[in-house]
Write a protein that holds these residues in place. Structure first.
Motif, PDB file in Angstrom:
ATOM      1  N   SER A 193      32.247  64.060  50.992  1.00  0.00           N
ATOM      2  CA  SER A 193      32.228  63.744  49.553  1.00  0.00           C
ATOM      3  C   SER A 193      32.086  62.237  49.327  1.00  0.00           C
ATOM      4  CB  SER A 193      33.471  64.299  48.841  1.00  0.00           C
ATOM      5  OG  SER A 193      34.683  63.797  49.377  1.00  0.00           O
ATOM      6  N   LYS A 194      31.208  61.608  50.099  1.00  0.00           N
ATOM      7  CA  LYS A 194      30.919  60.174  49.976  1.00  0.00           C
ATOM      8  C   LYS A 194      29.408  59.966  50.067  1.00  0.00           C
ATOM      9  CE  LYS A 194      35.440  59.523  51.051  1.00  0.00           C
ATOM     10  NZ  LYS A 194      35.744  60.819  51.682  1.00  0.00           N
ATOM     11  N   THR A 195      28.893  59.028  49.293  1.00  0.00           N
ATOM     12  CA  THR A 195      27.506  58.610  49.470  1.00  0.00           C
ATOM     13  C   THR A 195      27.429  57.668  50.671  1.00  0.00           C
ATOM     14  OG1 THR A 195      27.734  56.635  48.090  1.00  0.00           O
ATOM     15  CG2 THR A 195      27.161  58.701  46.963  1.00  0.00           C
ATOM     16  N   HIS A 196      26.205  57.343  51.089  1.00  0.00           N
ATOM     17  CA  HIS A 196      26.048  56.429  52.215  1.00  0.00           C
ATOM     18  C   HIS A 196      26.732  55.088  51.926  1.00  0.00           C
ATOM     19  CE1 HIS A 196      23.753  59.371  54.118  1.00  0.00           C
ATOM     20  NE2 HIS A 196      22.545  58.823  54.158  1.00  0.00           N
ATOM     21  N   GLU A 197      26.495  54.533  50.730  1.00  0.00           N
ATOM     22  CA  GLU A 197      27.086  53.235  50.403  1.00  0.00           C
ATOM     23  C   GLU A 197      28.603  53.336  50.314  1.00  0.00           C
ATOM     24  OE1 GLU A 197      27.989  49.576  50.092  1.00  0.00           O
ATOM     25  OE2 GLU A 197      25.935  50.216  50.550  1.00  0.00           O
ATOM     26  N   LYS A 223      26.749  59.870  62.197  1.00  0.00           N
ATOM     27  CA  LYS A 223      26.565  60.393  60.847  1.00  0.00           C
ATOM     28  C   LYS A 223      25.388  59.752  60.141  1.00  0.00           C
ATOM     29  CE  LYS A 223      31.145  62.329  60.272  1.00  0.00           C
ATOM     30  NZ  LYS A 223      32.369  62.458  59.448  1.00  0.00           N
ATOM     31  N   GLY A 224      24.899  60.444  59.119  1.00  0.00           N
ATOM     32  CA  GLY A 224      23.630  60.098  58.490  1.00  0.00           C
ATOM     33  C   GLY A 224      23.553  58.706  57.915  1.00  0.00           C
ATOM     34  N   PHE A 225      24.666  58.163  57.441  1.00  0.00           N
ATOM     35  CA  PHE A 225      24.614  56.838  56.830  1.00  0.00           C
ATOM     36  C   PHE A 225      24.272  55.740  57.840  1.00  0.00           C
ATOM     37  CE2 PHE A 225      28.798  56.616  58.594  1.00  0.00           C
ATOM     38  CZ  PHE A 225      29.211  55.291  58.594  1.00  0.00           C
ATOM     39  N   ALA A 227      21.715  56.015  59.921  1.00  0.00           N
ATOM     40  CA  ALA A 227      20.281  56.082  60.224  1.00  0.00           C
ATOM     41  C   ALA A 227      19.530  54.783  59.907  1.00  0.00           C
ATOM     42  CB  ALA A 227      19.649  57.266  59.495  1.00  0.00           C
ATOM     43  N   PRO A 228      19.785  54.139  58.754  1.00  0.00           N
ATOM     44  CA  PRO A 228      19.021  52.918  58.451  1.00  0.00           C
ATOM     45  C   PRO A 228      19.300  51.748  59.381  1.00  0.00           C
ATOM     46  CG  PRO A 228      19.955  53.874  56.449  1.00  0.00           C
ATOM     47  CD  PRO A 228      20.608  54.573  57.608  1.00  0.00           C
ATOM     48  N   VAL A 229      20.411  51.795  60.120  1.00  0.00           N
ATOM     49  CA  VAL A 229      20.739  50.679  61.020  1.00  0.00           C
ATOM     50  C   VAL A 229      20.626  51.087  62.485  1.00  0.00           C
ATOM     51  CG1 VAL A 229      22.226  49.567  59.333  1.00  0.00           C
ATOM     52  CG2 VAL A 229      23.215  51.222  60.921  1.00  0.00           C
ATOM     53  N   SER A 230      19.970  52.216  62.753  1.00  0.00           N
ATOM     54  CA  SER A 230      19.870  52.732  64.114  1.00  0.00           C
ATOM     55  C   SER A 230      18.417  52.874  64.526  1.00  0.00           C
ATOM     56  CB  SER A 230      20.557  54.101  64.217  1.00  0.00           C
ATOM     57  OG  SER A 230      21.920  54.006  63.868  1.00  0.00           O
ATOM     58  N   SER A 231      18.117  52.397  65.723  1.00  0.00           N
ATOM     59  CA  SER A 231      16.762  52.552  66.247  1.00  0.00           C
ATOM     60  C   SER A 231      16.643  53.788  67.125  1.00  0.00           C
ATOM     61  CB  SER A 231      16.360  51.309  67.051  1.00  0.00           C
ATOM     62  OG  SER A 231      17.274  51.079  68.106  1.00  0.00           O
ATOM     63  N   GLY A 232      17.774  54.262  67.665  1.00  0.00           N
ATOM     64  CA  GLY A 232      17.749  55.441  68.520  1.00  0.00           C
ATOM     65  C   GLY A 232      18.105  56.704  67.754  1.00  0.00           C
ATOM     66  N   GLU A 233      17.667  57.832  68.278  1.00  0.00           N
ATOM     67  CA  GLU A 233      17.913  59.105  67.593  1.00  0.00           C
ATOM     68  C   GLU A 233      19.388  59.462  67.529  1.00  0.00           C
ATOM     69  OE1 GLU A 233      15.604  62.250  69.188  1.00  0.00           O
ATOM     70  OE2 GLU A 233      13.672  61.278  68.814  1.00  0.00           O
ATOM     71  N   THR A 234      20.159  59.095  68.547  1.00  0.00           N
ATOM     72  CA  THR A 234      21.554  59.524  68.593  1.00  0.00           C
ATOM     73  C   THR A 234      22.480  58.676  67.734  1.00  0.00           C
ATOM     74  OG1 THR A 234      22.102  58.138  70.501  1.00  0.00           O
ATOM     75  CG2 THR A 234      21.260  60.348  70.959  1.00  0.00           C
TER      76      THR A 234
END
Length: 274
Positions: A193-197, A223-225, A227-234
């Motif tokens: 129940s939280k947005t990424h920000e 977790k999905g938030f 993704a914008p700071v990750s270069s790898g899939e995991t």
């Protein structure tokens, strides 16, 4: 004291990162494979293994209680027999009770078992009394809904204040039932129940939860938030960085998929703080 590592062992076909990893050809849990992975994580330095039988990713369908227990209990029995410290990831009192009974049959003190309940405001009414009577440890997670509804429940007047107040309201139900403060572990509920920000705002405010005087568990692994700071899939590198930040804030434990990376991160912080 160094932040502890809780290794994730998902026995589900549909978890967001590793669903189906331990399923055999018939679609049931391969107990030997799951136990081998748990042993590997403990050998790498995980202090506890968190065993889950229901996916809580956004949009996941509820798992019937009987199916959840069918996935968890055989593995739990083996892990307890190996002397591994275990956390059971469940929002159902019936499954928590079955896990506690499994520990008792294995000759393991149920008070050493942890129930990791991410249900938040929807806590099973029978859970607080069960925890109080058993003496087990309980992770109380901030959450406003279930996997189907929590994505629409992200409106807050003041995020840190509201999350804290709602988390403490759930805590009060345990104290009112007779649980001791020492049994309670708080989790601010990253991703629930939280947005990424809002997740990032909680990370920045972690110390405020530590100051509440309970052990704090931090769970942001993959977790999905991130993704914008990750270069790898995991997203394991980003997760390890957050583990270091959480350790610096003084959290008791971090719940992660990649034990080694986060262990290295929290050990660096422990060395700096020493």
């Amino acid at each position: 004291m160094s932040t502890s590592i809780m290794g994730i062992l998902n026995l589900t076909p549909d978890s967001f990162s590793d669903g189906g990893r331990f399923d055999d050809d018939a679609g049931t849990v391969d107990v030997a494979s799951a136990v081998t992975e748990a042993l590997r994580m403990t050998q790498l330095g995980a202090a506890m293994i968190d065993v889950g039988g229901e996916s809580t990713r956004p949009g996941a369908e509820p798992t019937p209680v009987a199916e959840e227990q069918r996935r968890i209990l055989p593995v739990l029995k083996e892990l307890l027999g190996c002397g591994i410290t275990v956390s059971v990831d469940t929002r159902r009192a019936a499954t928590a009770l079955a896990a506690l009974q499994c520990a008792d049959r294995a000759g393991v003190d149920p008070r050493t078992l942890t129930i990791n309940d991410v249900s938040g405001a929807l806590t099973d009414p029978a859970m607080p009394e069960l925890i109080a009577e058993s003496g087990a440890q309980i992770v109380i997670t901030h959450n406003r809904g279930d996997a189907q509804s929590m994505g629409a429940l992200t409106d807050y007047d003041s995020l840190l204040e509201d999350v804290t107040a709602e988390l403490l309201a759930v805590r009060e139900s345990y104290l009112h039932a007779g649980a001791r403060r020492e049994q309670l572990i708080l989790d601010p509920g990253i991703g629930f129940s939280k947005t990424h920000e809002q997740n990032w705002e909680l990370v920045r405010g972690l110390e405020s939860f530590v100051r509440l005087g309970h052990r704090v568990l931090f769970g942001a692994s993959r977790k999905g938030f991130l993704a914008p700071v990750s270069s790898g899939e995991t997203r394991d590198t980003a997760t390890a960085v957050l583990s270091a930040i959480a350790a610096q804030a003084g959290v008791w434990g971090v719940r992660v998929h990649d034990v080694q990376a986060s262990l290295d991160a929290v050990q660096v912080i422990a060395k700096l703080r020493s």
